[in-house]
Write a protein that holds these residues in place. Structure first.
Motif, PDB file in Angstrom:
ATOM      1  N   ILE A 127       0.843  -1.199   0.000  1.00 11.16           N
ATOM      2  CA  ILE A 127       0.000   0.000   0.000  1.00 11.16           C
ATOM      3  C   ILE A 127       0.879   1.250   0.000  1.00 11.16           C
ATOM      4  O   ILE A 127       1.691   1.447   0.898  1.00 11.16           O
ATOM      5  CB  ILE A 127      -0.928   0.010   1.223  1.00 11.16           C
ATOM      6  N   PRO A 128       0.755   2.130  -1.005  1.00  5.83           N
ATOM      7  CA  PRO A 128       1.567   3.349  -1.040  1.00  5.83           C
ATOM      8  C   PRO A 128       1.234   4.258   0.139  1.00  5.83           C
ATOM      9  O   PRO A 128       0.075   4.508   0.432  1.00  5.83           O
ATOM     10  CB  PRO A 128       1.171   4.004  -2.370  1.00  5.83           C
ATOM     11  N   SER A 129       2.256   4.763   0.767  1.00  7.43           N
ATOM     12  CA  SER A 129       2.045   5.607   1.953  1.00  7.43           C
ATOM     13  C   SER A 129       1.796   7.062   1.597  1.00  7.43           C
ATOM     14  O   SER A 129       1.403   7.851   2.460  1.00  7.43           O
ATOM     15  CB  SER A 129       3.264   5.510   2.874  1.00  7.43           C
ATOM     16  N   ASN A 130       2.020   7.447   0.339  1.00 10.12           N
ATOM     17  CA  ASN A 130       1.893   8.856  -0.036  1.00 10.12           C
ATOM     18  C   ASN A 130       0.492   9.218  -0.524  1.00 10.12           C
ATOM     19  O   ASN A 130       0.249  10.356  -0.931  1.00 10.12           O
ATOM     20  CB  ASN A 130       2.909   9.195  -1.132  1.00 10.12           C
ATOM     21  N   LEU A 131      -0.439   8.286  -0.478  1.00  9.48           N
ATOM     22  CA  LEU A 131      -1.806   8.578  -0.905  1.00  9.48           C
ATOM     23  C   LEU A 131      -2.628   9.102   0.271  1.00  9.48           C
ATOM     24  O   LEU A 131      -2.377   8.739   1.415  1.00  9.48           O
ATOM     25  CB  LEU A 131      -2.469   7.309  -1.460  1.00  9.48           C
ATOM     26  N   PRO A 132      -3.633   9.936   0.004  1.00  7.88           N
ATOM     27  CA  PRO A 132      -4.527  10.378   1.081  1.00  7.88           C
ATOM     28  C   PRO A 132      -5.324   9.206   1.634  1.00  7.88           C
ATOM     29  O   PRO A 132      -5.433   8.151   0.991  1.00  7.88           O
ATOM     30  CB  PRO A 132      -5.433  11.406   0.395  1.00  7.88           C
ATOM     31  N   MET A 133      -5.888   9.396   2.815  1.00  7.70           N
ATOM     32  CA  MET A 133      -6.641   8.346   3.491  1.00  7.70           C
ATOM     33  C   MET A 133      -8.131   8.633   3.420  1.00  7.70           C
ATOM     34  O   MET A 133      -8.579   9.738   3.766  1.00  7.70           O
ATOM     35  CB  MET A 133      -6.205   8.263   4.952  1.00  7.70           C
ATOM     36  N   LEU A 134      -8.913   7.655   2.987  1.00 11.49           N
ATOM     37  CA  LEU A 134     -10.364   7.716   3.040  1.00 11.49           C
ATOM     38  C   LEU A 134     -10.835   6.640   4.006  1.00 11.49           C
ATOM     39  O   LEU A 134     -10.302   5.529   4.015  1.00 11.49           O
ATOM     40  CB  LEU A 134     -10.991   7.501   1.661  1.00 11.49           C
ATOM     41  N   GLU A 135     -11.858   6.964   4.794  1.00 12.15           N
ATOM     42  CA  GLU A 135     -12.340   6.023   5.802  1.00 12.15           C
ATOM     43  C   GLU A 135     -13.860   5.986   5.798  1.00 12.15           C
ATOM     44  O   GLU A 135     -14.520   7.022   5.676  1.00 12.15           O
ATOM     45  CB  GLU A 135     -11.848   6.422   7.192  1.00 12.15           C
ATOM     46  N   GLY A 136     -14.394   4.791   5.946  1.00  5.52           N
ATOM     47  CA  GLY A 136     -15.836   4.600   6.009  1.00  5.52           C
ATOM     48  C   GLY A 136     -16.163   3.138   5.814  1.00  5.52           C
ATOM     49  O   GLY A 136     -15.278   2.303   5.607  1.00  5.52           O
ATOM     50  N   ASP A 137     -17.434   2.823   5.859  1.00  9.78           N
ATOM     51  CA  ASP A 137     -17.866   1.465   5.575  1.00  9.78           C
ATOM     52  C   ASP A 137     -17.653   1.177   4.091  1.00  9.78           C
ATOM     53  O   ASP A 137     -17.857   2.051   3.244  1.00  9.78           O
ATOM     54  CB  ASP A 137     -19.345   1.319   5.932  1.00  9.78           C
ATOM     55  N   ASP A 138     -17.250  -0.061   3.773  1.00 12.34           N
ATOM     56  CA  ASP A 138     -16.983  -0.410   2.380  1.00 12.34           C
ATOM     57  C   ASP A 138     -18.169  -0.109   1.470  1.00 12.34           C
ATOM     58  O   ASP A 138     -17.997   0.267   0.302  1.00 12.34           O
ATOM     59  CB  ASP A 138     -16.613  -1.890   2.261  1.00 12.34           C
ATOM     60  N   LYS A 139     -19.383  -0.259   1.980  1.00 20.75           N
ATOM     61  CA  LYS A 139     -20.574  -0.023   1.160  1.00 20.75           C
ATOM     62  C   LYS A 139     -20.704   1.444   0.744  1.00 20.75           C
ATOM     63  O   LYS A 139     -21.377   1.746  -0.247  1.00 20.75           O
ATOM     64  CB  LYS A 139     -21.823  -0.455   1.926  1.00 20.75           C
ATOM     65  N   ARG A 140     -20.069   2.325   1.509  1.00 22.43           N
ATOM     66  CA  ARG A 140     -20.167   3.758   1.197  1.00 22.43           C
ATOM     67  C   ARG A 140     -18.987   4.245   0.357  1.00 22.43           C
ATOM     68  O   ARG A 140     -18.860   5.446   0.106  1.00 22.43           O
ATOM     69  CB  ARG A 140     -20.244   4.574   2.489  1.00 22.43           C
ATOM     70  N   ALA A 141     -18.137   3.327  -0.069  1.00 22.90           N
ATOM     71  CA  ALA A 141     -16.941   3.729  -0.808  1.00 22.90           C
ATOM     72  C   ALA A 141     -17.249   4.558  -2.052  1.00 22.90           C
ATOM     73  O   ALA A 141     -16.579   5.573  -2.303  1.00 22.90           O
ATOM     74  CB  ALA A 141     -16.100   2.504  -1.165  1.00 22.90           C
ATOM     75  N   PRO A 142     -18.238   4.208  -2.890  1.00 23.26           N
ATOM     76  CA  PRO A 142     -18.532   5.061  -4.051  1.00 23.26           C
ATOM     77  C   PRO A 142     -18.920   6.485  -3.661  1.00 23.26           C
ATOM     78  O   PRO A 142     -18.502   7.451  -4.306  1.00 23.26           O
ATOM     79  CB  PRO A 142     -19.693   4.321  -4.735  1.00 23.26           C
ATOM     80  N   GLU A 143     -19.711   6.628  -2.601  1.00 29.12           N
ATOM     81  CA  GLU A 143     -20.116   7.962  -2.145  1.00 29.12           C
ATOM     82  C   GLU A 143     -18.913   8.736  -1.602  1.00 29.12           C
ATOM     83  O   GLU A 143     -18.743   9.930  -1.901  1.00 29.12           O
ATOM     84  CB  GLU A 143     -21.176   7.822  -1.053  1.00 29.12           C
ATOM     85  N   VAL A 144     -18.077   8.066  -0.810  1.00 31.68           N
ATOM     86  CA  VAL A 144     -16.926   8.738  -0.215  1.00 31.68           C
ATOM     87  C   VAL A 144     -15.943   9.191  -1.287  1.00 31.68           C
ATOM     88  O   VAL A 144     -15.444  10.323  -1.262  1.00 31.68           O
ATOM     89  CB  VAL A 144     -16.229   7.821   0.811  1.00 31.68           C
ATOM     90  N   GLY A 161      -4.978  20.821   0.352  1.00 35.90           N
ATOM     91  CA  GLY A 161      -5.117  19.439  -0.056  1.00 35.90           C
ATOM     92  C   GLY A 161      -5.734  18.621   1.062  1.00 35.90           C
ATOM     93  O   GLY A 161      -5.633  18.968   2.239  1.00 35.90           O
ATOM     94  N   ILE A 162      -6.386  17.534   0.687  1.00 33.68           N
ATOM     95  CA  ILE A 162      -7.012  16.649   1.671  1.00 33.68           C
ATOM     96  C   ILE A 162      -6.032  15.560   2.083  1.00 33.68           C
ATOM     97  O   ILE A 162      -5.514  14.826   1.232  1.00 33.68           O
ATOM     98  CB  ILE A 162      -8.288  16.010   1.105  1.00 33.68           C
ATOM     99  N   GLN A 163      -5.783  15.479   3.379  1.00 33.04           N
ATOM    100  CA  GLN A 163      -4.956  14.411   3.932  1.00 33.04           C
ATOM    101  C   GLN A 163      -5.814  13.203   4.317  1.00 33.04           C
ATOM    102  O   GLN A 163      -5.424  12.059   4.120  1.00 33.04           O
ATOM    103  CB  GLN A 163      -4.203  14.904   5.168  1.00 33.04           C
ATOM    104  N   ARG A 164      -7.003  13.476   4.862  1.00 32.85           N
ATOM    105  CA  ARG A 164      -7.887  12.404   5.309  1.00 32.85           C
ATOM    106  C   ARG A 164      -9.333  12.874   5.191  1.00 32.85           C
ATOM    107  O   ARG A 164      -9.659  14.002   5.545  1.00 32.85           O
ATOM    108  CB  ARG A 164      -7.582  12.040   6.768  1.00 32.85           C
ATOM    109  N   LEU A 165     -10.175  11.978   4.702  1.00 29.03           N
ATOM    110  CA  LEU A 165     -11.611  12.213   4.638  1.00 29.03           C
ATOM    111  C   LEU A 165     -12.291  10.999   5.248  1.00 29.03           C
ATOM    112  O   LEU A 165     -12.025   9.865   4.847  1.00 29.03           O
ATOM    113  CB  LEU A 165     -12.075  12.409   3.193  1.00 29.03           C
TER     114      LEU A 165
END
Length: 247
Positions: A127-144, A161-165
């Protein structure tokens, strides 16, 4: 007699076909082997040789009898491979077209997500460490991911820039900026609340360094400042206000 002869003839034909099938299965891999596995498509995380080795391990049969469904499954089992298609090319080639996943962000601690909201979890610490982080339930991944892409572009226009959403199980949205500031958007009217921040961001930054901007108010927001920030801006009604109920 005619009925018996036809029945006997049918049995002989059935036996002949069965024998031919057995001979084909037994001798076809030797007579018509697959000598070349040709990989097409960009391979960023798995080399063509790696994929070829994987398919060779699972290859049984020759050009006519190779199980393409099983080989397709073997290719798509590789963590970064999103889709694979295979076809036979006479006389001895198996052509493999590969499309890899293109992650735009990390997903939680152990996953990655594409722009379409497809979550995948590669093995082996890739997993690349330089990418931003997205968090949520897998089912909400398209929305996030859809909101991430939209909000990323909006924030980049004002130099952020967004570091985490993240969105928690209650539907509470938060954004952590690369600058370290956290935007709390709450559970409702999140688009309007972010627009409120975008409109006031330059004024906030002219006063100091915001640590937390709580936008969960109907007509304003509150700010927690970094040490040594000029807090006089908090008395200005056009810049920071605490109005209405949070949500």
């Amino acid at each position: 007699m005619g009925v018996r002869l036809r029945a006997l003839l049918g049995i002989l034909i059935f036996m002949a076909l069965g024998g031919a099938g057995w001979l084909l299965q037994r001798w076809e891999p030797t007579l018509l082997p697959i000598r070349v596995i040709q990989v097409e498509g960009e391979m960023h995380h798995h080399s063509s040789q790696h994929l070829q080795d994987r398919l060779t391990e699972r290859l049984h049969g020759g050009i006519l009898t190779a199980d393409l469904v099983d080989l397709k499954r073997a290719a798509e089992d590789l963590p970064w491979v999103g889709q694979a298609s295979l076809r036979r090319v006479w006389p001895d080639t198996l052509r493999v077209q590969v499309q890899e996943y293109r992650p735009i962000a990390r997903w939680g601690l152990d996953g990655l997500v594409t722009a379409d909201g497809v979550v995948f979890r590669p093995q082996g610490g890739t997993i690349p460490s330089n990418l931003p982080m997205l968090e949520g339930d897998d089912k909400r991944a398209p929305e996030v991911t859809a909101r991430y892409l939209k909000w990323r572009d909006a924030l980049e226009r004002i130099g952020h820039g967004i570091q985490r959403l993240s969105v928690d199980p209650r539907g509470d949205w938060r954004i952590e900026l690369v600058s370290g500031a956290e935007l709390r958007l709450g559970t409702i009217s999140v688009e309007e609340r972010l627009a409120r921040y975008l409109k006031s961001a330059s004024q906030l930054e002219s006063a100091g360094r915001p640590l937390t901007v709580d936008l969960r108010y109907s007509n304003g927001f509150s700010v927690k400042w970094a040490p040594n920030a000029d807090t006089r801006v908090r008395a200005h009604p056009d810049r920071v206000a605490r109005v209405g109920n949070r949500g």
